[in-house]
Structures are given as structure tokens and as C-alpha cells.
Design a protein around this motif. Structure first.
Motif, PDB file in Angstrom:
ATOM      1  N   ILE A  73       0.771  -1.216  -0.007  1.00  0.00           N
ATOM      2  CA  ILE A  73       0.140  -0.084  -0.032  1.00  0.00           C
ATOM      3  C   ILE A  73       0.888   1.411   0.010  1.00  0.00           C
ATOM      4  CG2 ILE A  73      -1.668   1.325   1.598  1.00  0.00           C
ATOM      5  CD1 ILE A  73      -2.787  -1.537   2.139  1.00  0.00           C
ATOM      6  N   ASP A  77      -3.130   4.987  -2.972  1.00  0.00           N
ATOM      7  CA  ASP A  77      -4.204   4.258  -2.378  1.00  0.00           C
ATOM      8  C   ASP A  77      -4.904   5.156  -1.325  1.00  0.00           C
ATOM      9  OD1 ASP A  77      -2.856   2.079  -4.171  1.00  0.00           O
ATOM     10  OD2 ASP A  77      -1.681   1.557  -2.733  1.00  0.00           O
ATOM     11  N   GLU A  78      -6.078   4.537  -1.172  1.00  0.00           N
ATOM     12  CA  GLU A  78      -6.923   4.949   0.022  1.00  0.00           C
ATOM     13  C   GLU A  78      -7.207   3.744   0.938  1.00  0.00           C
ATOM     14  OE1 GLU A  78     -10.502   6.552  -1.646  1.00  0.00           O
ATOM     15  OE2 GLU A  78      -9.512   8.072  -2.610  1.00  0.00           O
ATOM     16  N   VAL A  79      -6.968   4.149   2.286  1.00  0.00           N
ATOM     17  CA  VAL A  79      -7.173   3.228   3.371  1.00  0.00           C
ATOM     18  C   VAL A  79      -8.311   3.496   4.271  1.00  0.00           C
ATOM     19  CG1 VAL A  79      -6.317   2.122   5.242  1.00  0.00           C
ATOM     20  CG2 VAL A  79      -4.973   2.674   3.152  1.00  0.00           C
ATOM     21  N   ALA A  98      -0.336   6.911   1.205  1.00  0.00           N
ATOM     22  CA  ALA A  98      -1.366   6.706   1.022  1.00  0.00           C
ATOM     23  C   ALA A  98      -2.425   7.599   1.873  1.00  0.00           C
ATOM     24  CB  ALA A  98      -1.866   5.256   1.321  1.00  0.00           C
ATOM     25  N   ARG A 124      -9.957   3.384  -5.546  1.00  0.00           N
ATOM     26  CA  ARG A 124      -8.494   3.251  -4.962  1.00  0.00           C
ATOM     27  C   ARG A 124      -8.470   2.721  -3.588  1.00  0.00           C
ATOM     28  NH1 ARG A 124      -5.373   8.264  -6.575  1.00  0.00           N
ATOM     29  NH2 ARG A 124      -6.077   8.783  -8.522  1.00  0.00           N
ATOM     30  N   THR A 125      -9.720   2.409  -2.917  1.00  0.00           N
ATOM     31  CA  THR A 125      -9.658   1.610  -1.743  1.00  0.00           C
ATOM     32  C   THR A 125      -8.741   0.417  -1.722  1.00  0.00           C
ATOM     33  OG1 THR A 125     -11.663   2.520  -1.405  1.00  0.00           O
ATOM     34  CG2 THR A 125     -10.754   1.078   0.329  1.00  0.00           C
ATOM     35  N   ARG A 126      -7.675   0.118  -0.854  1.00  0.00           N
ATOM     36  CA  ARG A 126      -6.733  -0.961  -0.917  1.00  0.00           C
ATOM     37  C   ARG A 126      -7.123  -1.664   0.386  1.00  0.00           C
ATOM     38  NH1 ARG A 126      -2.232  -1.404  -3.538  1.00  0.00           N
ATOM     39  NH2 ARG A 126      -2.387  -3.438  -2.709  1.00  0.00           N
ATOM     40  N   ALA A 127      -7.561  -1.245   1.432  1.00  0.00           N
ATOM     41  CA  ALA A 127      -7.452  -1.628   2.758  1.00  0.00           C
ATOM     42  C   ALA A 127      -8.336  -1.274   3.697  1.00  0.00           C
ATOM     43  CB  ALA A 127      -6.072  -1.710   3.494  1.00  0.00           C
ATOM     44  N   THR A 151     -12.487  -7.533  -2.251  1.00  0.00           N
ATOM     45  CA  THR A 151     -11.145  -7.893  -2.543  1.00  0.00           C
ATOM     46  C   THR A 151     -10.295  -6.833  -2.001  1.00  0.00           C
ATOM     47  OG1 THR A 151     -11.185  -7.324  -4.801  1.00  0.00           O
ATOM     48  CG2 THR A 151     -11.428  -9.717  -4.095  1.00  0.00           C
ATOM     49  N   ILE A 152     -10.638  -6.200  -0.770  1.00  0.00           N
ATOM     50  CA  ILE A 152      -9.333  -5.425   0.042  1.00  0.00           C
ATOM     51  C   ILE A 152      -8.919  -6.199   1.062  1.00  0.00           C
ATOM     52  CG2 ILE A 152     -10.420  -3.184  -1.105  1.00  0.00           C
ATOM     53  CD1 ILE A 152     -11.854  -2.690   1.237  1.00  0.00           C
TER      54      ILE A 152
END
Ligand SMILES: *Cc1c(COP(=O)(O)O)cnc(C)c1O
Length: 370
Positions: A73, A77-79, A98, A124-127, A151-152
Motif C-alpha cells: 500500500i 491508495d486509499e485506506v 496513502a 482506489r480503496t486498498r485496505a 477484495t481489499i
């Protein structure tokens, strides 16, 4: 009777001889970085976390940063993060380049409101960096299901939840990685800074080890641009002593919390922490809510009861984040909590009679208010 919020001198003092022996062992060994104490602690803590591999690091913030980095990440990326948390959760996301995206929390559990996450997701959400605040797990069933659908990754900030469980599954065992702090005041505290990541992903564990040790597995061979973030032998030896007492300390906290919950149920003006079905909290903090916070805190202080506010200003309103994050969805519960939360004395340094004293004073205060 003066009642301190926390008394580390008293807590660690009861383990004085064991801690002294651990320190002597390291001194005698003459080996201070990456040795058998760290390995032993990593293995013992992994058992505590319900399995997987533990990687000791320098502190809790580093645990979060290294887990995010190892998960790939970074910039762009966005978290998802809870709006109500200690700022370290957000700083870890910012540190890897991020963007933290704030989601509001439940007013009674103080943890992420899973029903609000979906609306905050973008391409853009990764987690989801979930926090188990004050010693209770967030709604992990819903959060993990949602993450799987989209699927994050789920990464856990378990800095306040050593040994907490939901449906018998401990904090740190739910996501891709569980990040712990052993800051002295945590349920499992070192005599200085320390932290760890637990993961069932061997590749991720290897990457975190690499990143925390100058990107190097073999001396003077550097595979990646790493940093220096290591748990040291001295803290690892001390943490083994503390870990052996953690179950007893957490049980003591539960007994004190049960007394608070029973006695303070008589005060309708006070919001109490809710415990959902299947939850085993470890009560890092015992946090109540009141619109009369300043007056209650002053009244307790006047009677030598020390309280604290966790946290008076949420990260998105801190000067550090001004102009750095897009205005997201409103977080009214978080802003209400910042004005109303009050942390009562909690920890293995306290007796039930001290809790009774705090409850008596709170009941007296509200009787005088009406
Ligand atoms: C304490 C804490 C951290 C940071 O841990 P340090 O060891 O102080 O770096 C991160 N997140 C939460 C929720 C914490 O309470």
C-alpha cells in the motif's frame, strides 16, 4: 484515598525480581539486537495471538507502517480508518503515502460502524485499517465479509487489545496482519518502546522482517529500501515476564470493569461502553460518555481521582491534517465523542474498593446535578 489513572511503578514493581532477572540475563548474554530473547518472545506472543508468525518491531506505529508497506500500500491508495482513534492509525497510512478515509464509529462501542464503510469505498480503496479501540474488537464479522466482497485487505490496529477476543478468535488473528504496540501503558507494556506484527502470511512476515532490518536478510546485502525498526533483546526479555502475567492482568481489568458497569448502570445521565454478544474485552480503557464532562472531571479531580480524555480532538480536526485530506462524509458520532468521552481509572494497580470509591463519587455528582 488518592486514585491514580495508571500506576506503572506499582504494576511493574510487583514483578520487580522477575524483571530484574530478565535484564540480568540480557546483560550476561552480551547480545542486544536480534537474538534468542526476541525469538522466544515472538514465539510466545504468536501462541497468545492464536498462531501465525510474530515479527518484533520498534513500536506500534512502525508495526502499522511496516504492515501497510509490506502489503504494497502506497501513494495513490486509499485506506479506510475509523474517525475516532489515536492519531497513530492515521499517521501510518500517511507515512506510506496513502490517504486515510475516515468512517464514523458506533457511539456505544466506540468502534468502526461497518454499515458506513461501503459508501466510503472507491476504486482506489486498498485496505480497511480497523482499530480495536479501548480493548474491544470492532465488528469483525461484517468488516471481513465486506473486505472479501470487495477484495481489499483488512489490517488490524490491535495496540489496545492484547488478548481481546470475538467469538473466541483473538485480536490480530482476523486480518492480513495484526499490529501491536508495547508502549509502557498498554495492557502488555515494555519498559520503553516496542511493537510487533502478527500474520499468517509467511511472505508478508518475511517482507516485514526485511523492511525493519535495512532491507537486509544477509548482512550487507540489501534487497529493498528498508528502515531500522527492531524489537531489542532487553525489551523482549522484559516482555516475556509481562506476557506471563497478561492473562491475570486482563482478568483483573474485567473484574473492575464489571463493577463499574453494575454500579454505574444506576446513573442514567452516563453513557456506558456496550459489550456486543461474543465479545471478550480486555478493557485497556474504561470510557464513559457525559455532556457534563468538564464538571465531572473537575469533581473527581477535587476528590483525588485522576481521569483522562481519549481523545479530545479527532485526527481529521488536528492541525496536522488541515488541507491534507478531502472532506469526506460527516462523522457526527466521532465529533460528539470528542466532547463527551471520559476515561475512568483502569488497570491492575486498582482494587475493587477503589472502583467503588470512583462510582460513589460519580453517583454523588449526578445526584447533585438534578
Ligand atoms: C498506542 C497506539 C498506537 C501506537 O503505538 P506506539 O507504540 O506508541 O507507536 C497505535 N494505535 C493505537 C490505537 C494506539 O493506542
Amino acid at each position: 484515598m488518592s486514585i491514580p489513572f495508571l500506576d506503572l511503578r506499582a504494576i511493574n514493581g510487583r514483578m520487580h525480581d522477575e524483571i530484574q532477572a530478565a535484564i540480568s540475563r540480557v546483560l550476561e548474554a552480551g547480545w542486544y539486537i536480534h537474538g534468542k530473547e526476541v525469538t522466544a518472545f515472538e514465539q510466545q506472543f504468536a501462541t497468545w495471538c492464536g498462531g501465525g508468525e510474530v515479527v518484533g518491531v520498534g513500536n506500534g506505529l512502525d508495526a502499522l507502517v511496516l504492515a501497510l508497506r509490506a502489503a504494497g500500500i502506497g501513494p495513490g491508495d486509499e485506506v479506510i480508518v475509523p474517525a475516532h482513534t489515536f492519531i497513530a492509525t492515521w499517521l501510518a497510512v500517511s507515512a506510506v503515502g496513502a490517504t486515510p478515509v475516515a468512517v464514523d464509529v458506533h457511539v456505544d462501542t466506540y468502534n468502526l460502524d461497518a454499515s458506513l464503510i461501503e459508501a466510503a469505498l472507491t476504486a482506489r480503496t486498498r485496505a480497511i485499517l480497523v482499530v480495536h479501540l479501548y480493548g474491544q474488537l470492532a465488528d469483525m464479522d461484517a468488516i471481513c465479509a465486506l473486505a472479501q466482497t470487495h477484495t481489499i485487505a483488512v489490517i488490524e490496529d490491535a495496540a489496545q487489545a492484547h488478548g481481546a477476543e470475538l467469538h473466541g478468535k483473538p485480536a490480530g488473528a482476523w486480518g492480513l496482519a495484526g499490529c501491536f504496540s508495547f508502549y509502557p501503558g498498554k495492557n502488555l507494556g515494555a519498559l520503553g518502546d516496542a511493537g510487533a506484527v502478527v500474520t499468517r502470511d509467511a511472505g508478508l512476515a518475511r517482507q516485514i522482517r526485511l523492511l525493519g532490518n535495512y532491507g537486509s536478510q544477509k548482512r550487507y546485502e540489501h534487497e529493498v529500501l528498508g528502515t531500522n525498526s527492531r524489537l531489542d533483546e532487553m525489551q523482549a526479555a522484559i516482555l516475556q515476564v509481562r506476557l506471563a502475567h497478561l492473562a491475570a492482568h486482563n482478568a483483573q481489568r474485567s473484574e473492575l470493569a464489571a463493577r463499574y458497569l453494575t454500579r454505574l448502570a444506576a446513573v442514567p445521565q452516563l453513557g456506558l461502553p456496550a459489550v456486543r454478544d461474543g465479545m471478550k474485552p480486555v478493557w485497556h480503557l474504561f470510557v464513559v460518555r457525559t455532556t457534563a464532562r468538564a464538571a465531572l472531571q473537575a469533581w473527581l479531580q477535587q476528590h483525588e481521582v485522576q481521569t483522562l480524555v481519549h481523545y479530545p480532538c479527532p485526527p481529521h480536526l488536528q492541525p496536522a491534517y488541515q488541507g491534507r485530506i478531502a472532506p469526506g462524509a460527516p462523522v457526527p458520532v466521532t465529533e460528539q465523542l470528542a466532547d463527551q468521552v471520559l476515561s475512568l481509572p483502569m488497570g491492575p494497580h486498582l482494587s475493587l474498593s477503589q472502583i467503588d470509591r470512583v462510582c460513589d463519587l460519580i453517583i454523588q455528582f449526578f445526584a447533585g446535578q438534578s
